[in-house]
Design a protein around this motif. Structure first.
Motif, short mmCIF file in Angstrom:
data_model
loop_
_atom_site.label_atom_id
_atom_site.label_comp_id
_atom_site.label_asym_id
_atom_site.label_seq_id
_atom_site.Cartn_x
_atom_site.Cartn_y
_atom_site.Cartn_z
N ILE A 6 81.25 50.80 55.14
CA ILE A 6 79.87 51.18 54.82
C ILE A 6 79.51 52.50 55.50
O ILE A 6 78.90 53.38 54.88
CB ILE A 6 78.89 50.06 55.22
N ALA A 7 79.92 52.66 56.76
CA ALA A 7 79.61 53.90 57.48
C ALA A 7 80.27 55.10 56.79
O ALA A 7 79.66 56.17 56.62
CB ALA A 7 80.08 53.80 58.93
N GLU A 8 81.52 54.93 56.36
CA GLU A 8 82.22 56.01 55.66
C GLU A 8 81.57 56.30 54.31
O GLU A 8 81.44 57.45 53.91
CB GLU A 8 83.69 55.63 55.48
N ALA A 9 81.16 55.23 53.62
CA ALA A 9 80.49 55.40 52.32
C ALA A 9 79.20 56.18 52.48
O ALA A 9 78.87 57.04 51.65
CB ALA A 9 80.22 54.03 51.69
N GLU A 10 78.46 55.90 53.54
CA GLU A 10 77.21 56.62 53.79
C GLU A 10 77.48 58.10 54.03
O GLU A 10 76.74 58.96 53.54
CB GLU A 10 76.48 56.01 54.99
N GLN A 11 78.55 58.40 54.77
CA GLN A 11 78.90 59.80 55.02
C GLN A 11 79.29 60.51 53.73
O GLN A 11 78.89 61.66 53.49
CB GLN A 11 80.04 59.86 56.04
N ILE A 12 80.06 59.83 52.89
CA ILE A 12 80.47 60.41 51.61
C ILE A 12 79.25 60.65 50.73
O ILE A 12 79.13 61.69 50.07
CB ILE A 12 81.48 59.49 50.90
N PHE A 13 78.34 59.69 50.72
CA PHE A 13 77.12 59.81 49.92
C PHE A 13 76.32 61.04 50.31
O PHE A 13 75.88 61.81 49.45
CB PHE A 13 76.28 58.55 50.11
#
Length: 207
Positions: A6-13
């Motif tokens: 989730i943390a990585e997804a937020e950064q990608i977003f």
């Protein structure tokens, strides 16, 4: 791992939005807030429904929901490209093949889609078919495709409401709308059973 935390997804977003705003065609007016609201609501609904099932992992569902539209890092209309293809290529470049697949499949409710249902991006359908020819639709593909049509610019709505808005923007035919609506209700029935409860009731959507 073929999907981000989730943390990585937020950064990608956030990176997706940063990239878009650095192009010649950045988000303007209310476009960025609407994009953020839409993607976050898809993610939250995906998480909520995944938790109602016995087979879907909610963190994975959330990440897929958040990033399903990452292809909008490019303005598809001005750049003459389909956002699904952009998102697919971007997530493949990051090594997240499952997210890449969802970037494509969220726009197609079955793998054997009819060209006449997608006249608004008909120029890209041959390439879409080529990319998707070896895909096996799984429950995450089905879930995100359904949820993408259960909210409009970050507001929960019925399939009918969403299709009405799409018809205004893309001039889809009544026949295409009816066909797509049937496919969406087929997905809903599938997840009603998976969740052991009516999806509309879970999300407080009026029928």
């Amino acid at each position: 791992m073929s999907f981000p935390t989730i943390a990585e997804a937020e950064q990608i977003f956030e990176k997706v939005i940063e990239v878009r705003n650095a192009t010649q065609h950045p988000f303007v007016g209310n476009m960025e807030p609407s994009f953020r609201a839409h993607c976050r609501l898809v993610a939250k609904i995906a998480e909520a429904l995944a938790k109602k099932t016995k087979t879907l992992e909610w963190r994975k569902a959330y990440a897929m929901g958040l990033l399903h539209d990452c292809g909008r890092m490019i303005d598809e209309w001005n750049e003459n490209i389909f956002h699904g293809i952009v998102g697919y290529r971007y997530m493949k470049s990051l090594g997240y093949d499952e997210i890449a697949q969802v970037c494509m499949t969220h726009s197609f409710y079955t793998p054997d889609f009819k060209d006449e249902d997608y006249i608004h991006f008909k120029d890209y359908l041959a390439e879409c078919r080529e990319i998707m020819k070896d895909f096996t639709y799984n429950d995450y593909d089905k879930l995100i495709a359904m949820i993408d049509m259960l909210n409009n610019k970050g507001r929960i709505c019925s399939f009918e409401d969403r299709l009405t808005d799409i018809a205004k923007r893309y001039n889809t035919t009544p026949e295409a709308q009816a066909h797509i609506l049937q496919q969406l209700y087929d997905l809903k029935s599938y997840f009603d059973e998976k969740c052991q409860r009516d999806i509309y009731e879970i999300l407080s959507i009026s029928k």
